[in-house]
Design an enzyme around this catalytic site. Structure first.
Site, PDB file in Angstrom:
ATOM      1  N   HIS A 186      -3.402  -5.764   0.978  1.00 46.51           N
ATOM      2  CA  HIS A 186      -2.715  -5.944   2.264  1.00 46.51           C
ATOM      3  C   HIS A 186      -2.597  -7.409   2.666  1.00 46.51           C
ATOM      4  O   HIS A 186      -3.413  -7.886   3.460  1.00 46.51           O
ATOM      5  CB  HIS A 186      -3.470  -5.183   3.357  1.00 46.51           C
ATOM      6  CG  HIS A 186      -3.327  -3.707   3.250  1.00 46.51           C
ATOM      7  ND1 HIS A 186      -2.370  -3.006   3.951  1.00 46.51           N
ATOM      8  CD2 HIS A 186      -3.990  -2.806   2.514  1.00 46.51           C
ATOM      9  CE1 HIS A 186      -2.468  -1.713   3.656  1.00 46.51           C
ATOM     10  NE2 HIS A 186      -3.447  -1.567   2.781  1.00 46.51           N
ATOM     11  N   GLU A 221      -0.655  -8.579   4.840  1.00 46.50           N
ATOM     12  CA  GLU A 221      -0.397  -8.674   6.290  1.00 46.50           C
ATOM     13  C   GLU A 221      -1.683  -8.652   7.111  1.00 46.50           C
ATOM     14  O   GLU A 221      -1.654  -8.943   8.299  1.00 46.50           O
ATOM     15  CB  GLU A 221       0.556  -7.555   6.730  1.00 46.50           C
ATOM     16  CG  GLU A 221      -0.076  -6.205   7.020  1.00 46.50           C
ATOM     17  CD  GLU A 221      -0.468  -5.414   5.774  1.00 46.50           C
ATOM     18  OE1 GLU A 221      -0.557  -6.007   4.682  1.00 46.50           O
ATOM     19  OE2 GLU A 221      -0.720  -4.198   5.912  1.00 46.50           O
ATOM     20  N   CYS A 227       0.842  -1.201   0.000  1.00 43.20           N
ATOM     21  CA  CYS A 227       0.000   0.000   0.000  1.00 43.20           C
ATOM     22  C   CYS A 227       0.879   1.254   0.000  1.00 43.20           C
ATOM     23  O   CYS A 227       1.550   1.536  -0.974  1.00 43.20           O
ATOM     24  CB  CYS A 227      -0.970  -0.047   1.178  1.00 43.20           C
ATOM     25  SG  CYS A 227      -2.306   1.154   1.077  1.00 43.20           S
TER      26      CYS A 227
END
Lengths: 79, 223
Positions: free
Chosen positions: B194, B196, B85
């Protein structure tokens, strides 16, 4: 103190949704004569002494604009 | 394996990125943007957020911080770097990845679970996946529209630099549905979604994101 102006605008081939939104608003306000809007950035730099054009060009092209997507114009006379 | 996670002023997802590294089995080294030296790390993750408030352009000021100069030098020497991002925006601004990220075509912030097709399963960060595999991870951005001049997009595609592509709808108007790209050597990867945030069943839509972090760890073991 000398004043230098840097104008940054998206390259013509990169679409500008913010400019298009402004154009849409103009149409709703009845300003039918405006057929295109490109939104950009306008930087005003106060410079000590005589402006060094090479250094200012580096500042404009390496920080103020992203040359991948933006065109930059340097106005040394500050207008 | 020691993986550095950089915190910039305005980083939001550095803690989640560090957690994903730990869940994958890596050791986290917290890094601060203003440090001039990069300590001994085997890879670096640049997390999501709004570094420097996205002032000037998203990622522009972070890309020019002291630590980033060291990261760029080490990346040129082959150190794996993952930008997520805002981290992807930083990598493009730093010149490590081609193209740029701009305001979403619909001008809205978009936050949803997103299907991605893995186009390259041979980079340092995607070797845990199969080419053509579809994964689902969250996407959340307001300036995530990947753009470049048409000739540059043709070159990026021709060189096989697209790592992940949006599937089942393009959330931000990115050119050619591009969600993430890699450097020529496959060591630097950036993507807007994302991974994560998709590393545990409890908190994510899947655990599909863990593969980015296990990939780099496995790469280090086999190297």
């Amino acid at each position: 103190m000398p004043r230098v102006v840097v104008d940054v605008v998206l390259k013509p081939e990169i679409s500008d949704p913010q400019g298009q939104a402004v154009l849409g608003a103009l149409g709703r306000l009845g300003h039918r004569g405006v057929t295109g809007v490109r939104q950009g950035k306008h930087f005003v730099l106060d410079v000590e002494g005589t402006p060094d054009e090479a250094e200012l060009r580096e500042i404009a092209e390496n920080l103020l604009a992203n040359p991948v997507i933006e065109d930059v114009e340097l106005h040394l006379s500050g207008d | 394996m020691r993986i550095g996670v950089v915190t910039f002023p305005g980083s939001l997802d550095d803690v989640d990125a560090a957690r994903a590294v730990r869940l994958a089995g890596g050791e986290v080294v917290p890094l601060w943007h203003a440090d001039a030296e990069l300590p001994a790390v085997d890879a670096v993750v640049l997390p999501g957020g709004f570094s420097y408030g996205d002032y000037l352009r998203a990622g522009a000021i972070a890309a020019r911080q002291p630590l980033m100069r060291a990261v760029v030098d080490r990346a040129h020497a082959g150190m794996p770097v993952l930008g997520i991002c805002n981290g992807f925006q930083v990598l493009c601004e730093a010149g490590l990845l081609p193209g740029a990220l701009t305001r979403n075509s619909h001008l809205h912030f978009r936050n949803r679970d997103q299907a991605l097709r893995v186009e390259r399963a041979d980079t340092a960060w995607t070797s845990s996946y199969a080419q053509g595999q579809t994964i689902t991870v969250p996407v959340k951005n307001g300036e995530g529209r990947y753009v470049a001049a048409d000739a540059d997009l043709d070159r990026i595609e021709g060189e096989g630099r697209v790592v992940v592509r949006y599937a089942g709808g393009n959330p931000n108007g990115s050119s050619r549905d591009i969600a993430g790209v890699t450097s020529a050597d496959g060591r630097v990867v950036g993507l807007m979604p994302h991974p994560e945030h998709a590393v545990e069943e409890l908190t994510g839509p899947s655990v599909d994101g863990l593969g980015f972090f296990t990939s780099v760890l496995q790469g280090a073991l086999s190297a």
